[in-house]
Design an enzyme around this catalytic site. Structure first.
Site, short mmCIF file in Angstrom:
data_model
loop_
_atom_site.label_atom_id
_atom_site.label_comp_id
_atom_site.label_asym_id
_atom_site.label_seq_id
_atom_site.Cartn_x
_atom_site.Cartn_y
_atom_site.Cartn_z
N ASP A 223 3.20 -3.73 8.08
CA ASP A 223 1.89 -3.09 7.91
C ASP A 223 0.84 -4.16 8.17
OD1 ASP A 223 -0.52 -2.10 6.99
OD2 ASP A 223 0.19 -1.58 4.99
N LYS B 190 -10.43 -0.40 10.64
CA LYS B 190 -10.51 -1.62 9.85
C LYS B 190 -10.83 -2.84 10.71
CE LYS B 190 -7.26 0.09 6.33
NZ LYS B 190 -8.20 0.30 5.22
N CYS C 127 -4.60 2.35 -3.77
CA CYS C 127 -3.35 2.88 -3.20
C CYS C 127 -2.22 1.88 -3.36
CB CYS C 127 -3.53 3.25 -1.73
SG CYS C 127 -4.69 4.59 -1.47
N HIS D 182 0.86 -1.18 0.00
CA HIS D 182 0.00 0.00 0.00
C HIS D 182 0.89 1.23 0.00
CE1 HIS D 182 -2.80 3.00 1.67
NE2 HIS D 182 -3.79 2.19 1.35
N GLN E 65 -4.39 -5.02 7.30
CA GLN E 65 -5.32 -6.01 6.77
C GLN E 65 -5.19 -7.37 7.46
OE1 GLN E 65 -7.63 -5.18 4.72
NE2 GLN E 65 -6.89 -3.18 4.04
#
Length: 412
Positions: free
Chosen positions: A200, A226, A366, A123, A203
């Site tokens: 990251d 999220k 993104c 991302h 997700q």
């Protein structure tokens, strides 16, 4: 508790509404998730009963707010299995967390001739900060490529990893391909070279159990919105040994120990990084979201998403002239499916699906370097979560077929 997506859906008031004369089927969970009544209630209760600034006051409301705020930090600690709550920093979200690492740790530890290693699936939030760091320091930014199936190419990883590698920054789960990267294995390999791993986890944390100590991540970032929490609140986890050597990125009230005329000193962890009035309500809401997800069970959520993918896959792959990106083995992905219908722009697909009450996302997500590798300017993306059901899958397929039929003249 026994897992029932149908029952869980009742906890989310927004999902009961009608959109374009159709019951809403929300499949844009990779962008943001909906909020359960328990989280909404926690936000309202804070503002009704405990609204005050934290850490600064001795009156009852201030102490009440501070207790709830720091309790949320401890909930995050236990949720991701950090060693201590002082390794949990509250930020505005994943983007802010990753920028903090690049700005503070990166600028102090990366110099000309060093190398920063990321993947082409990142991302932009886990790409641009490293671009900027490389430009500022003279370091080289290198990319791990993907296999044809869309998995992280470990041969490419080994080829790119060197004694010059100082930082490796990777998504735990791709926001486009849904693939789960082998973070623990990568941590072992790069730590042997003395490099630092930045993950990251935006997700991943909402969808599966995450243990930052087991993964051996040096830094791990994620966002509240999220994971059924509020917007504007996120987390940066860092190992104490690294956080202690880092300078704050923001300066002002709350993060200081002593201010003299010409210099200042900082509070201990974690507060030296949290300048100004924090997002108190957001942190408390995130704590409520963690309570909710913990009750449901992250393993159960992960298994539910895998079951939805297994149910969806034969229906999706039966549609002619549909390109699906990422691995065909649904066990290798979370509940994210990215696709294109031949001859149709993804924005047209998403607009037509919306007319059927189905919310999906269209665009480059993104992740423009990844789009180039996929030979696509943009794609459509459906992303499933704990409150999505097999009926939602059926409606998604029905709406996709209706969209294909509506634009049939453009497919001939």
């Amino acid at each position: 508790m026994s897992f029932s997506a149908e029952q869980l859906k009742n906890d989310f008031p927004i999902l009961t509404q009608i959109v374009n004369d159709e019951p809403l089927v929300y499949l844009d969970n990779a962008a943001t998730t909906q909020k359960p009544t328990a989280v909404l209630a926690a936000l309202e209760t804070y503002y009704r009963e405990a609204n005050a600034n934290v850490h600064r006051g001795v009156h009852t409301l201030a102490e009440r707010a501070t207790t709830q705020y720091e309790a949320a930090r401890e909930k995050v600690q236990h949720f991701i299995h950090a060693n201590e709550s002082s390794e949990v920093l509250f930020t505005r979200g994943t983007t802010t967390s990753l920028n903090w690492v690049a700005k503070s740790y990166g600028e102090a530890n990366v110099t000309s001739g060093d190398e920063i290693l990321i993947s082409v699936m990142e991302h932009h939030s886990n790409l641009i900060p490293w671009q900027q760091l490389a430009k500022k320091t003279g370091a080289a930014l290198k990319y791990i490529e993907l296999t044809e199936e869309g998995l992280l190419d470990m041969e490419s990883f080994h080829a790119q990893l060197s004694e010059k590698t100082k930082i490796v920054a990777l998504a735990h789960v791709s926001n486009v391909l849904g693939v789960i990267n082998p973070i623990q294995e990568i941590a072992r390999l790069i730590h042997a070279r003395g490099a630092v791993l930045v993950v990251d986890g935006a997700q991943a944390v909402p969808h599966m159990p995450v243990d930052v100590q087991e993964l051996d991540a040096d830094f791990y970032a994620f966002s509240g919105h999220k994971m059924v929490g509020p917007t504007g609140i996120g987390v940066l986890y860092g190992k104490r040994s690294l956080l202690e050597q880092m300078e704050p990125v923001e300066f002002g009230g709350e993060m200081i120990a002593m201010v003299n005329d010409q210099d200042s000193t900082w509070k201990e962890l974690p507060w030296k990084f949290e300048a100004g009035t924090p997002n108190i309500a957001g942190a408390i809401g995130l704590g409520a979201a963690i309570d909710y997800l913990s009750t449901v069970g992250l393993s159960a959520i992960h298994e539910h998403e895998k079951a939805l993918m297994a149910y969806l896959w034969p229906k999706l792959t039966a549609i002619p002239r549909l390109t699906i990106y990422g691995p065909k083995d649904t066990a290798k992905r979370t509940g994210i499916v990215t696709f294109n219908l031949d001859g149709l722009h993804p924005h047209d697909v998403a607009t037509a699906m919306d007319m059927e009450g189905v919310a999906i996302r269209a665009g480059h997500h993104c992740a423009q370097p990844l789009m180039r590798r996929l030979s696509a300017d943009s794609t459509a993306r459906a992303s499933f979560y704990l409150y999505n059901t097999t009926a939602d899958v059926d409606k998604f397929i029905e709406a996709l077929l209706a969209t294909k039929e509506f634009f049939a003249h453009g497919l001939n």
